[in-house]
Design a protein around this motif. Sequence first.
Motif, PDB file in Angstrom:
ATOM      1  N   PRO A   1       0.826  -1.326  -0.097  1.00  0.00           N
ATOM      2  CA  PRO A   1      -0.101   0.031   0.007  1.00  0.00           C
ATOM      3  C   PRO A   1       0.857   1.185   0.042  1.00  0.00           C
ATOM      4  N   MET A   2       1.909   1.141   0.849  1.00  0.00           N
ATOM      5  CA  MET A   2       2.773   2.312   0.721  1.00  0.00           C
ATOM      6  C   MET A   2       3.518   2.757  -0.393  1.00  0.00           C
ATOM      7  N   SER A   3       3.857   1.474  -1.089  1.00  0.00           N
ATOM      8  CA  SER A   3       4.891   1.831  -2.352  1.00  0.00           C
ATOM      9  C   SER A   3       3.931   2.284  -3.320  1.00  0.00           C
ATOM     10  N   ARG A   4       2.636   1.503  -3.437  1.00  0.00           N
ATOM     11  CA  ARG A   4       1.560   1.957  -4.342  1.00  0.00           C
ATOM     12  C   ARG A   4       1.243   3.574  -4.139  1.00  0.00           C
TER      13      ARG A   4
ATOM     14  N   GLY B   1       2.339   6.256  -6.934  1.00  0.00           N
ATOM     15  CA  GLY B   1       0.770   6.690  -7.509  1.00  0.00           C
ATOM     16  C   GLY B   1       0.926   8.434  -7.583  1.00  0.00           C
ATOM     17  N   VAL B   2       1.293   8.813  -6.477  1.00  0.00           N
ATOM     18  CA  VAL B   2       1.372  10.332  -6.123  1.00  0.00           C
ATOM     19  C   VAL B   2       2.528  10.976  -6.940  1.00  0.00           C
ATOM     20  N   VAL B   3       3.702  10.433  -7.001  1.00  0.00           N
ATOM     21  CA  VAL B   3       4.570  10.697  -7.979  1.00  0.00           C
ATOM     22  C   VAL B   3       4.302  10.901  -9.435  1.00  0.00           C
ATOM     23  N   ALA B   4       3.626   9.890 -10.004  1.00  0.00           N
ATOM     24  CA  ALA B   4       3.181   9.740 -11.399  1.00  0.00           C
ATOM     25  C   ALA B   4       1.887  10.714 -11.333  1.00  0.00           C
TER      26      ALA B   4
ATOM     27  N   PHE C   1      -5.564  13.757 -12.176  1.00  0.00           N
ATOM     28  CA  PHE C   1      -5.031  12.751 -11.155  1.00  0.00           C
ATOM     29  C   PHE C   1      -4.523  13.321  -9.851  1.00  0.00           C
ATOM     30  N   PHE C   2      -3.663  14.416 -10.072  1.00  0.00           N
ATOM     31  CA  PHE C   2      -3.116  15.018  -8.867  1.00  0.00           C
ATOM     32  C   PHE C   2      -4.219  15.753  -8.024  1.00  0.00           C
ATOM     33  N   ASN C   3      -5.213  16.470  -8.632  1.00  0.00           N
ATOM     34  CA  ASN C   3      -6.357  17.038  -7.988  1.00  0.00           C
ATOM     35  C   ASN C   3      -7.129  15.863  -7.216  1.00  0.00           C
ATOM     36  N   ASP C   4      -7.403  14.833  -7.564  1.00  0.00           N
ATOM     37  CA  ASP C   4      -8.153  13.865  -6.967  1.00  0.00           C
ATOM     38  C   ASP C   4      -7.335  13.361  -5.723  1.00  0.00           C
ATOM     39  N   VAL C   5      -5.883  13.081  -6.057  1.00  0.00           N
ATOM     40  CA  VAL C   5      -5.424  12.704  -4.778  1.00  0.00           C
ATOM     41  C   VAL C   5      -4.948  13.902  -3.419  1.00  0.00           C
ATOM     42  N   PHE C   6      -4.898  14.920  -4.021  1.00  0.00           N
ATOM     43  CA  PHE C   6      -5.035  15.971  -3.049  1.00  0.00           C
ATOM     44  C   PHE C   6      -6.048  16.313  -2.279  1.00  0.00           C
ATOM     45  N   THR C   7      -7.668  16.238  -3.233  1.00  0.00           N
ATOM     46  CA  THR C   7      -8.514  16.565  -2.495  1.00  0.00           C
ATOM     47  C   THR C   7      -9.295  15.233  -1.920  1.00  0.00           C
ATOM     48  N   ASN C   8      -9.183  14.280  -2.181  1.00  0.00           N
ATOM     49  CA  ASN C   8      -9.581  13.201  -1.868  1.00  0.00           C
ATOM     50  C   ASN C   8      -8.557  12.088  -1.289  1.00  0.00           C
ATOM     51  N   TYR C   9      -7.918  12.891  -0.542  1.00  0.00           N
ATOM     52  CA  TYR C   9      -6.529  12.029   0.195  1.00  0.00           C
ATOM     53  C   TYR C   9      -7.052  10.756   1.233  1.00  0.00           C
TER      54      TYR C   9
ATOM     55  N   SER D   1      -9.257   8.618   0.450  1.00  0.00           N
ATOM     56  CA  SER D   1      -9.381   7.464  -0.325  1.00  0.00           C
ATOM     57  C   SER D   1      -8.053   6.546  -0.320  1.00  0.00           C
ATOM     58  N   ALA D   2      -6.925   7.264  -0.164  1.00  0.00           N
ATOM     59  CA  ALA D   2      -5.287   6.714  -0.598  1.00  0.00           C
ATOM     60  C   ALA D   2      -5.316   5.352   0.027  1.00  0.00           C
ATOM     61  N   PRO D   3      -4.599   4.593  -0.200  1.00  0.00           N
ATOM     62  CA  PRO D   3      -4.415   3.227   0.171  1.00  0.00           C
ATOM     63  C   PRO D   3      -3.617   3.181   1.625  1.00  0.00           C
ATOM     64  N   VAL D   4      -3.282   4.154   2.093  1.00  0.00           N
ATOM     65  CA  VAL D   4      -2.745   4.535   3.299  1.00  0.00           C
ATOM     66  C   VAL D   4      -3.266   5.671   4.047  1.00  0.00           C
ATOM     67  N   ILE D   5      -3.378   5.833   5.391  1.00  0.00           N
ATOM     68  CA  ILE D   5      -3.877   6.892   5.782  1.00  0.00           C
ATOM     69  C   ILE D   5      -2.826   7.985   6.002  1.00  0.00           C
ATOM     70  N   LEU D   6      -3.442   9.229   5.288  1.00  0.00           N
ATOM     71  CA  LEU D   6      -2.597  10.310   5.196  1.00  0.00           C
ATOM     72  C   LEU D   6      -3.003  11.539   6.249  1.00  0.00           C
ATOM     73  N   GLU D   7      -2.004  12.401   6.535  1.00  0.00           N
ATOM     74  CA  GLU D   7      -2.419  13.711   7.353  1.00  0.00           C
ATOM     75  C   GLU D   7      -3.153  14.588   6.156  1.00  0.00           C
ATOM     76  N   VAL D   8      -3.596  15.562   6.603  1.00  0.00           N
ATOM     77  CA  VAL D   8      -3.969  16.578   5.358  1.00  0.00           C
ATOM     78  C   VAL D   8      -3.136  17.169   4.648  1.00  0.00           C
ATOM     79  N   PRO D   9      -2.935  16.828   3.196  1.00  0.00           N
ATOM     80  CA  PRO D   9      -1.987  17.321   2.314  1.00  0.00           C
ATOM     81  C   PRO D   9      -1.775  18.842   2.516  1.00  0.00           C
TER      82      PRO D   9
END
Length: 239
Positions: free
Chosen positions: A178-181, A185-188, A201-209, A211-219
Amino acid sequence: MGFTISYNATHEIRDAIHVLKWIQANINCAISVVFPETKPDLSKLALVGHSRGGKVVLSMGIQLNGTIPISTIIGLDPVDGDRQGIQTDPPVLTFKENTLNMTVPTLIVGTRHGSENWPLFPQCAPENVSHKQFYKDLIEPVYQFVVAKEYGHMDILDDGICELTELECMGTAGSRAPMSRFAGGVVAAFLQAIVGNNTCFFNDVFTNYESAPVILEVPQQKGELPQNHNLQVPLQDEL
């Protein structure tokens, strides 16, 4: 690398810059021998590094200072030594906010467990010389994602790379996938936004964080990307 104390990165930075200069001068000719119709776009170069490699690419950004055109720099849990005053040569962090100018948009990915360690091993990414301080020191535009739980400094690597990395750095007891994915993914997504001018894609990762495969702090985000990148991401206080 996990052990950072006393390792001098000067030669690595110098050699990497020499490679970039060779690419600028020779890659068109070298590729045309085999693929005569292929024309590489040298305006879309990106520098990406993990741990000590993150320090190397960020140091390259400072030394290049726009003399070689690159599009972005990405540091994956970058580390600049053991602590303030004991940094690896050449030191990068200034410990002064908004003082490191990469001249290009920058992405930082960090891990919460990077600053924690198993008994008998030093911290792989000590808190005051790792991703949080790099984010503070960097001049805008810069974006930061921090994995909040479970995963550590070496979990960006694939499963099975080396069992020793599981011993020296605190991280997950399960699969690193999950972490490597997420990291890949965020680099891509960031590269697609910067060099592909496709921001969805980056908009989606940033605003819908969440839903990431790992638990994130607020970007986090400092500044806006240049208009030609056409990246519209809300600031943290607008989420």
